[in-house]
Design an enzyme around this catalytic site. Structure first.
Site, PDB file in Angstrom:
ATOM      1  CE  LYS A  36      20.156  67.569  66.641  1.00 25.66           C
ATOM      2  NZ  LYS A  36      20.646  68.002  65.310  1.00 25.66           N
TER       3      LYS A  36
HETATM    4  C1  E4P Z   1      20.114  66.260  62.455  1.00 23.52           C
HETATM    5  O1  E4P Z   1      19.851  65.976  63.603  1.00 23.52           O
HETATM    6  C2  E4P Z   1      21.356  65.748  61.847  1.00 23.52           C
HETATM    7  O2  E4P Z   1      22.397  66.308  62.562  1.00 23.52           O
HETATM    8  C3  E4P Z   1      21.500  66.054  60.393  1.00 23.52           C
HETATM    9  O3  E4P Z   1      20.275  66.084  59.750  1.00 23.52           O
HETATM   10  C4  E4P Z   1      22.449  65.128  59.682  1.00 23.52           C
HETATM   11  O4  E4P Z   1      22.370  65.346  58.316  1.00 23.52           O
HETATM   12  P1  E4P Z   1      23.496  64.857  57.307  1.00 23.52           P
HETATM   13  O5  E4P Z   1      23.479  63.352  57.302  1.00 23.52           O
HETATM   14  O6  E4P Z   1      23.090  65.424  55.980  1.00 23.52           O
HETATM   15  O7  E4P Z   1      24.789  65.397  57.803  1.00 23.52           O
END
Ligand code: E4P
Length: 226
Positions: free
Chosen positions: A86
């Site tokens: 990522k």
């Molecule tokens: C995924 O890529 C994100 O890091 C994650 O879903 C963020 O979620 P949040 O807004 O609940 O922290």
């Protein structure tokens, strides 16, 4: 639509997989921090725990292209060659996405707040782009609409990239994206469990069971299973 688990707790992941064949696990540095353990060791354990055809996504923290590449190579060596790296969509991130794609690495572009960020990441070679649905909603934007726009742009331009929508707070947000046909969603365990939970289903199940048991009582001696 792939459905992934946005969590890093081994027990939670195991219990979710016991109930349903999910499509993988996504993490970010904040999710890993919640587990208070060596993150690389934990990611290796998650990789071992989930089926081999399930995806594992983990994020880099560097903000330079060189740093991102170094971290990506380290994770691919230490955890799994086919994992998804990522990369947040910044200028340095876009360049890294392009270079990683050239090496054949699976990349998920993340921390996406606009459709154009996703489009550029897709053009650079990301396999998935992760718009933050609930965070967008909390900023007064329409997170579902942003994710749906990205999905439509990928299809209109015939790009080999899908939306992996992230940051959900409720099952309605997931439902709305399911109706739009996005490629994948990732959500925390409580949201995933809410996808199938309905008190009326529980009540119906209970009533059917009671009716059947009283029928058995009524026609004693008959095996109703035959
Ligand atoms: C995924 O890529 C994100 O890091 C994650 O879903 C963020 O979620 P949040 O807004 O609940 O922290």
């Amino acid at each position: 639509m792939l459905v992934l688990i946005d969590h890093a707790n081994l027990k939670e992941i195991e219990s979710l997989y016991e109930a349903y064949p999910y499509d993988g696990v996504t993490t970010n540095p904040s999710i890993l921090r919640n587990e208070h353990t060596n993150p690389i060791k934990l990611l290796k354990e998650i990789r071992k725990l989930i089926p081999s055809d399930s995806q594992l996504h983990a994020q880099v923290i560097s903000d330079t292209t060189e740093g991102i590449l170094e971290e990506a190579h380290f994770m691919l060596d230490a955890i799994a060659e086919d994992m998804f790296i990522k990369v947040p969509v910044s200028a340095a991130g876009l360049k890294a996405i392009h270079l990683l794609k050239k090496e054949g690495v699976n990349v998920t572009a993340t921390a996406i707040y606009t459709a154009m960020q996703a489009f550029m990441a897709g053009k650079a070679g990301a396999r998935y782009t992760a718009p933050y649905v609930n965070r967008l909603d909390n900023m007064g934007a329409d997170g579902v609409q942003v994710a749906a726009d990205i999905h439509n742009m990928f299809r209109i331009h015939n790009m080999e990239c899908d939306v992996l929508a992230a940051s959900f707070k409720n099952s309605q947000q997931v439902l709305n994206l399911c109706k739009k046909g996005v490629g994948a969603v990732t959500a925390a365990p409580e949201v995933l469990r809410a996808l199938i939970k309905h008190d009326a289903t529980f009540t119906a199940e209970e009533n059917f069971e009671n009716d059947y048991l009283s029928l058995i009582e009524e026609v004693k001696g008959i095996n109703l299973k035959r």
